[in-house]
Scaffold this motif. Structure first.
Motif, PDB file in Angstrom:
ATOM      1  N   GLU A 104     -57.006  18.832   5.289  1.00  0.00           N
ATOM      2  CA  GLU A 104     -57.336  17.838   4.276  1.00  0.00           C
ATOM      3  C   GLU A 104     -56.401  16.635   4.356  1.00  0.00           C
ATOM      4  O   GLU A 104     -55.269  16.728   4.807  1.00  0.00           O
ATOM      5  CB  GLU A 104     -57.271  18.470   2.885  1.00  0.00           C
ATOM      6  N   GLY A 105     -56.919  15.493   3.909  1.00  0.00           N
ATOM      7  CA  GLY A 105     -56.104  14.289   3.821  1.00  0.00           C
ATOM      8  C   GLY A 105     -56.146  13.399   5.040  1.00  0.00           C
ATOM      9  O   GLY A 105     -55.570  12.299   5.026  1.00  0.00           O
ATOM     10  N   LEU A 106     -56.793  13.834   6.122  1.00  0.00           N
ATOM     11  CA  LEU A 106     -56.843  13.029   7.346  1.00  0.00           C
ATOM     12  C   LEU A 106     -58.281  12.813   7.822  1.00  0.00           C
ATOM     13  O   LEU A 106     -58.534  12.642   9.009  1.00  0.00           O
ATOM     14  CB  LEU A 106     -56.020  13.701   8.462  1.00  0.00           C
ATOM     15  N   ALA A 107     -59.217  12.766   6.881  1.00  0.00           N
ATOM     16  CA  ALA A 107     -60.627  12.645   7.244  1.00  0.00           C
ATOM     17  C   ALA A 107     -60.933  11.351   7.970  1.00  0.00           C
ATOM     18  O   ALA A 107     -61.903  11.269   8.731  1.00  0.00           O
ATOM     19  CB  ALA A 107     -61.492  12.754   5.987  1.00  0.00           C
ATOM     20  N   HIS A 108     -60.114  10.332   7.753  1.00  0.00           N
ATOM     21  CA  HIS A 108     -60.353   9.039   8.401  1.00  0.00           C
ATOM     22  C   HIS A 108     -59.275   8.714   9.431  1.00  0.00           C
ATOM     23  O   HIS A 108     -59.182   7.580   9.900  1.00  0.00           O
ATOM     24  CB  HIS A 108     -60.416   7.934   7.346  1.00  0.00           C
ATOM     25  N   ALA A 109     -58.489   9.695   9.787  1.00  0.00           N
ATOM     26  CA  ALA A 109     -57.390   9.473  10.727  1.00  0.00           C
ATOM     27  C   ALA A 109     -57.879   9.471  12.168  1.00  0.00           C
ATOM     28  O   ALA A 109     -58.919  10.035  12.498  1.00  0.00           O
ATOM     29  CB  ALA A 109     -56.327  10.562  10.547  1.00  0.00           C
ATOM     30  N   SER A 110     -57.097   8.825  13.011  1.00  0.00           N
ATOM     31  CA  SER A 110     -57.355   8.881  14.450  1.00  0.00           C
ATOM     32  C   SER A 110     -57.124  10.302  14.937  1.00  0.00           C
ATOM     33  O   SER A 110     -56.313  11.051  14.383  1.00  0.00           O
ATOM     34  CB  SER A 110     -56.402   7.921  15.178  1.00  0.00           C
ATOM     35  N   ASP A 111     -57.831  10.671  15.999  1.00  0.00           N
ATOM     36  CA  ASP A 111     -57.656  12.015  16.559  1.00  0.00           C
ATOM     37  C   ASP A 111     -56.219  12.276  16.981  1.00  0.00           C
ATOM     38  O   ASP A 111     -55.758  13.420  16.943  1.00  0.00           O
ATOM     39  CB  ASP A 111     -58.589  12.223  17.760  1.00  0.00           C
ATOM     40  N   CYS A 112     -55.494  11.237  17.395  1.00  0.00           N
ATOM     41  CA  CYS A 112     -54.109  11.467  17.828  1.00  0.00           C
ATOM     42  C   CYS A 112     -53.249  11.956  16.665  1.00  0.00           C
ATOM     43  O   CYS A 112     -52.301  12.723  16.872  1.00  0.00           O
ATOM     44  CB  CYS A 112     -53.517  10.222  18.470  1.00  0.00           C
ATOM     45  N   ASP A 113     -53.575  11.560  15.440  1.00  0.00           N
ATOM     46  CA  ASP A 113     -52.830  12.048  14.284  1.00  0.00           C
ATOM     47  C   ASP A 113     -53.179  13.501  13.964  1.00  0.00           C
ATOM     48  O   ASP A 113     -52.363  14.243  13.396  1.00  0.00           O
ATOM     49  CB  ASP A 113     -53.116  11.181  13.054  1.00  0.00           C
ATOM     50  N   LEU A 114     -54.386  13.904  14.332  1.00  0.00           N
ATOM     51  CA  LEU A 114     -54.823  15.275  14.062  1.00  0.00           C
ATOM     52  C   LEU A 114     -54.187  16.289  15.001  1.00  0.00           C
ATOM     53  O   LEU A 114     -54.213  17.493  14.724  1.00  0.00           O
ATOM     54  CB  LEU A 114     -56.349  15.378  14.189  1.00  0.00           C
ATOM     55  N   LEU A 115     -53.634  15.823  16.109  1.00  0.00           N
ATOM     56  CA  LEU A 115     -53.032  16.749  17.069  1.00  0.00           C
ATOM     57  C   LEU A 115     -51.995  17.644  16.398  1.00  0.00           C
ATOM     58  O   LEU A 115     -51.884  18.835  16.721  1.00  0.00           O
ATOM     59  CB  LEU A 115     -52.366  15.967  18.202  1.00  0.00           C
ATOM     60  N   PHE A 116     -51.257  17.089  15.468  1.00  0.00           N
ATOM     61  CA  PHE A 116     -50.116  17.803  14.884  1.00  0.00           C
ATOM     62  C   PHE A 116     -50.548  18.925  13.931  1.00  0.00           C
ATOM     63  O   PHE A 116     -50.084  20.059  14.083  1.00  0.00           O
ATOM     64  CB  PHE A 116     -49.170  16.796  14.223  1.00  0.00           C
ATOM     65  N   PRO A 117     -51.432  18.664  12.986  1.00  0.00           N
ATOM     66  CA  PRO A 117     -51.889  19.798  12.165  1.00  0.00           C
ATOM     67  C   PRO A 117     -52.833  20.739  12.911  1.00  0.00           C
ATOM     68  O   PRO A 117     -52.868  21.939  12.618  1.00  0.00           O
ATOM     69  CB  PRO A 117     -52.597  19.121  10.990  1.00  0.00           C
ATOM     70  N   PHE A 118     -53.601  20.236  13.876  1.00  0.00           N
ATOM     71  CA  PHE A 118     -54.567  21.088  14.570  1.00  0.00           C
ATOM     72  C   PHE A 118     -53.890  22.156  15.424  1.00  0.00           C
ATOM     73  O   PHE A 118     -54.460  23.238  15.620  1.00  0.00           O
ATOM     74  CB  PHE A 118     -55.486  20.233  15.449  1.00  0.00           C
ATOM     75  N   ILE A 119     -52.700  21.881  15.945  1.00  0.00           N
ATOM     76  CA  ILE A 119     -52.049  22.886  16.804  1.00  0.00           C
ATOM     77  C   ILE A 119     -51.438  24.012  15.979  1.00  0.00           C
ATOM     78  O   ILE A 119     -51.209  25.118  16.492  1.00  0.00           O
ATOM     79  CB  ILE A 119     -50.959  22.236  17.698  1.00  0.00           C
TER      80      ILE A 119
END
Length: 379
Positions: A323-338
């Protein structure tokens, strides 16, 4: 010898280093960005003139997890910079330099190293320096006492990350995300990335709590095959996720990685009733369509043991929602996704009765690679 001692020394509270290092990431991401910002003027003075030269080749390098930082970031940074930024492992540079080093082309070699003592990391620098007329080095490392940290010089800049990111556990976790964030900030703009770090760290913190019961349940189901699928920047992340589980399970779980579309072209034959498939869903609208198609297909096939989705929105079925990164770039998602992949590797290691900080029972695989012979290029 010091790295071996770090790996086996217990924490004072009985918690494994691996769990501590996974859980400390919201803090270490902030601390890493603070270090980058503190050195911003010097970093920009080093990097900007190099990137202003169209002929300057940029290569991200490392071994194992450190190499996967480059695999993950290179596509995004290339788009951002409007120029090719390549990922070439140190193991490739050292073993086949003629294939990967372009004589007559100036090079910025970006070296990642948790300990900074891997033989290939040091050799890649030496090989590049010997083969090329002009090499500049950006070294991003977590160990102030490592050999990489001592490789300063007129054409080098060493960025030393927080001491806590020099992971004591066998598997790289907080060192991976810290070095990745540092590179993203250096090449993506220190100020712009820095403004996004609080939201990234918050997302990591909430995923740590949300994902743990989910992955703990999955770890108890005895999957003997696990596949991670990701498109774009998540292809490199899928590779890192697969390695984490392989390392922490001591090879007891067969792992694989691929892209959402590429998986259909043969690799899908790995799927059995004891296979877990994890799909990273992109925030990019086009890419996400392909990610969701493979999820729908795999769930419709009904052949796998489970299909789990990691995404910023509810995807139905088993989903870890960030949650909280629905409009974020994929590069920002790398950190919570791992994070779910790191936690899953940890819980599988525990379920198998292994010691997560030293999961390899035979001692033939080490925290810092040993026994590597480095040969002269003309030998």
């Amino acid at each position: 010898m010091p790295d071996t001692l770090l790996a086996i020394a217990p924490t004072t509270d009985g918690e494994t280093w691996t769990e501590r290092e996974i859980r400390q990431q919201p803090a270490t991401l902030g601390a890493t960005q603070a270090i980058v910002e503190a050195h911003r003027t010097a970093i920009e003075a080093f990097i900007a003139p190099l990137l202003a030269r169209p002929a300057m080749r940029v290569v991200l390098t490392g071994a194992g997890t450190s190499a996967f930082i480059g695999d993950t970031l290179a596509p995004y940074l290339s788009q951002l910079a409007g120029r090719p930024i390549e990922s070439v492992p140190t193991t490739d540079i050292v073993s086949a330099p003629d294939l990967y080093l372009r004589r007559g082309t100036p090079l910025l070699l970006v070296s990642f190293g948790r300990s900074g003592n891997s033989p290939e990391s040091l050799a890649a620098i030496d090989v590049a320096d010997a083969a090329l007329d002009e090499v500049h080095h950006l070294i991003i490392t977590c160990n102030p006492d490592g050999a990489l940290a001592a490789r300063g010089g007129e054409r080098a800049f060493v960025l030393l990350l927080p001491e806590e990111t020099h992971d004591r556990g066998f598997a790289m976790t907080s060192s991976f995300t810290a070095m990745m964030l540092a590179a993203l900030s250096v090449f993506g703009g220190v100020g712009g990335v820095g403004a996004r770090v609080p939201a990234i760290a918050d997302a990591v913190a909430q995923v740590l709590d949300r994902a743990d019961p989910i992955v703990s349940d999955l770890a108890g189901r005895g999957f003997d095959r696990v596949v991670y699928l990701g498109s774009g920047v998540f292809k490199g992340l899928a590779r890192e996720a697969a390695l984490k589980l392989m390392e922490l399970s001591d090879g007891a779980v067969v792992t694989a990685f691929d892209t959402a579309m590429g998986f259909r072209h043969g690799p899908k034959t790995i799927v059995t009733s004891s296979t877990l498939i994890v799909v990273f869903v992109s925030n990019d609208p086009l890419t996400a369509r392909y990610d969701r198609d493979i999820v729908e297909e795999l769930r419709g096939d009904g052949r796998s043991g489970a299909v789990v989705v990691i995404a910023t929105s509810g995807e139905g079925g088993d989903t870890v929602t960030v949650e909280g990164l629905a409009h974020a770039s994929d590069c920002d998602l790398l950190f919570p996704f791992i994070v779910p992949a790191q936690l899953f590797g940890l819980r599988v290691s525990e379920a198998l009765g292994l010691t997560p900080d030293q999961p390899n029972r035979t001692g033939t695989v080490n925290r810092v690679v040993e026994g590597v012979r480095i040969y002269a290029a003309d030998a």
